[in-house]
Design a protein around this motif. Sequence first.
Motif, PDB file in Angstrom:
ATOM      1  N   GLY A   1       8.116  -5.883   6.436  1.00 39.97           N
ATOM      2  CA  GLY A   1       8.766  -4.731   5.827  1.00 39.97           C
ATOM      3  C   GLY A   1       7.751  -4.480   5.133  1.00 39.97           C
ATOM      4  N   SER A   2       7.808  -3.358   4.215  1.00 35.60           N
ATOM      5  CA  SER A   2       7.546  -2.919   2.918  1.00 35.60           C
ATOM      6  C   SER A   2       9.158  -3.093   1.777  1.00 35.60           C
ATOM      7  N   PRO A   3       8.548  -3.285   0.163  1.00 33.72           N
ATOM      8  CA  PRO A   3       9.384  -3.131  -0.257  1.00 33.72           C
ATOM      9  C   PRO A   3      10.307  -1.640  -0.566  1.00 33.72           C
ATOM     10  N   ALA A   4      10.282  -0.670   0.147  1.00 33.22           N
ATOM     11  CA  ALA A   4      11.206   0.750   0.245  1.00 33.22           C
ATOM     12  C   ALA A   4      11.693   0.469   1.593  1.00 33.22           C
TER      13      ALA A   4
ATOM     14  N   GLY B   1       1.040  -1.037  -0.055  1.00 39.27           N
ATOM     15  CA  GLY B   1       0.155  -0.093   0.017  1.00 39.27           C
ATOM     16  C   GLY B   1       1.025   1.294  -0.111  1.00 39.27           C
ATOM     17  N   GLY B   2       0.142   2.551   0.096  1.00 37.99           N
ATOM     18  CA  GLY B   2       0.776   4.011  -0.281  1.00 37.99           C
ATOM     19  C   GLY B   2       1.380   3.856   0.815  1.00 37.99           C
ATOM     20  N   ASP B   3       1.222   4.048   2.218  1.00 39.05           N
ATOM     21  CA  ASP B   3       1.769   4.144   3.398  1.00 39.05           C
ATOM     22  C   ASP B   3       2.996   3.729   4.178  1.00 39.05           C
ATOM     23  N   GLU B   4       4.281   3.952   4.367  1.00 39.85           N
ATOM     24  CA  GLU B   4       5.110   3.703   5.027  1.00 39.85           C
ATOM     25  C   GLU B   4       5.008   3.049   6.617  1.00 39.85           C
TER      26      GLU B   4
ATOM     27  N   PRO C   1      -4.959  -2.591   3.105  1.00 43.13           N
ATOM     28  CA  PRO C   1      -6.257  -3.944   3.954  1.00 43.13           C
ATOM     29  C   PRO C   1      -5.822  -4.573   2.538  1.00 43.13           C
ATOM     30  N   ARG C   2      -4.597  -4.974   1.001  1.00 40.21           N
ATOM     31  CA  ARG C   2      -4.255  -5.991   0.361  1.00 40.21           C
ATOM     32  C   ARG C   2      -3.046  -6.374   0.585  1.00 40.21           C
ATOM     33  N   TRP C   3      -2.672  -5.685   1.993  1.00 37.27           N
ATOM     34  CA  TRP C   3      -1.334  -6.698   1.930  1.00 37.27           C
ATOM     35  C   TRP C   3      -1.728  -7.763   2.454  1.00 37.27           C
ATOM     36  N   GLU C   4      -0.347  -8.876   1.371  1.00 34.34           N
ATOM     37  CA  GLU C   4      -0.702 -10.373   2.598  1.00 34.34           C
ATOM     38  C   GLU C   4       0.929 -10.796   2.447  1.00 34.34           C
ATOM     39  N   ILE C   5       0.934 -11.699   2.886  1.00 33.20           N
ATOM     40  CA  ILE C   5       2.581 -12.893   2.468  1.00 33.20           C
ATOM     41  C   ILE C   5       2.648 -13.484   1.652  1.00 33.20           C
ATOM     42  N   LEU C   6       3.877 -13.884   1.217  1.00 30.42           N
ATOM     43  CA  LEU C   6       3.556 -14.844   0.392  1.00 30.42           C
ATOM     44  C   LEU C   6       3.605 -15.893   0.348  1.00 30.42           C
TER      45      LEU C   6
END
Length: 326
Positions: free
Chosen positions: A274-277, A83-86, A91-96
């Motif tokens: 963590g995030s991709p960033a 998502g766009g908030d670091e 809500p769509r986030w998931e772990i592979l």
Amino acid sequence: MYATVMTEFGGPEVLTAAEVRNPPVPEGWVAVKLEAAALNWHDVLVRRGQYGSPLPHTPGADGAGIRSDTGEKVLVVPSLWWGGDESAPGPRWEILGDRRPGTYAERVVVPSGSVVPKPAGWDWHGAAALPLVGVTTYRALFTRGRLREGESLLVLGAGGGVATMAVMLGAAVGARVIVTSSSQAKIDQAVGLGAAGGVLYTNDGWPDAARQLANDAAGFDMVLDSVGTWESSVDSAKHGGRVVVLGASRSGTGVLDVRQFYFGQYDLLGTTMGSPADFAELLGFLERYSVPPPPVGRVFPLDGAVDAHEYLESGMGFGKVVLSMS
């Protein structure tokens, strides 16, 4: 292709080797021919059914291999749709490996933004061991925990992937790192990775013993708690210190003395993968400080997932557990 498949939730015995169809590659996604996949405690929770994965299911979040369309050697980044908030995942986030087929397979399909080049000089096992524990630990120590050179860091539970990564990253940035363990041998191995020492948490009063090693009788600037022992973690921190919590392997509930907490001016920080960033920052950190790959304790073949999970759950190992596809 061959993959590890579970058709029910339960113990390690539900993991079976099977031949399955190659997954389709939607537009904007890429296929990776996997050379290795690393285990995480998260996979155990998936296997037990904690995340309600669809069945039949192939678990696994970590992997490294060859991108099928370009031939590039890559790591799989398991944090999907952050998502766009670091500050926190959306809500769509998931772990592979939670809802979508994971890396216990000869091939995995992921969004094109979820692969990055494999660090130069790293072998497949060390590369596969990095993504989940690397980005999780980096976010915990730096994005959330604000660890700086010259500070003291207590890492609970030496031996696991997050703990060993925390020792390496903390020592690289110039923190004084102390670990806890039930095993003196694991403490000694952590010292070999850069820790300044450790204490046995099986001994009564271990927080006092840990504080004596912090070079500050008041306690630690930061405590990294991946096991869920909040009371002992806060007791180990100095006034104004930070307790960063990212797991509950030993306890799913915590009790805090509220007055002690607010008079001590503590920060209690929750974090997760963590995030991709964060991952991009981790890769820059590894290169800047010449941090080696995470240590790999045991390697099993792809069809040895049952043995690998049993070994992981035994708690006897040090470093990452990896499945090899070759």
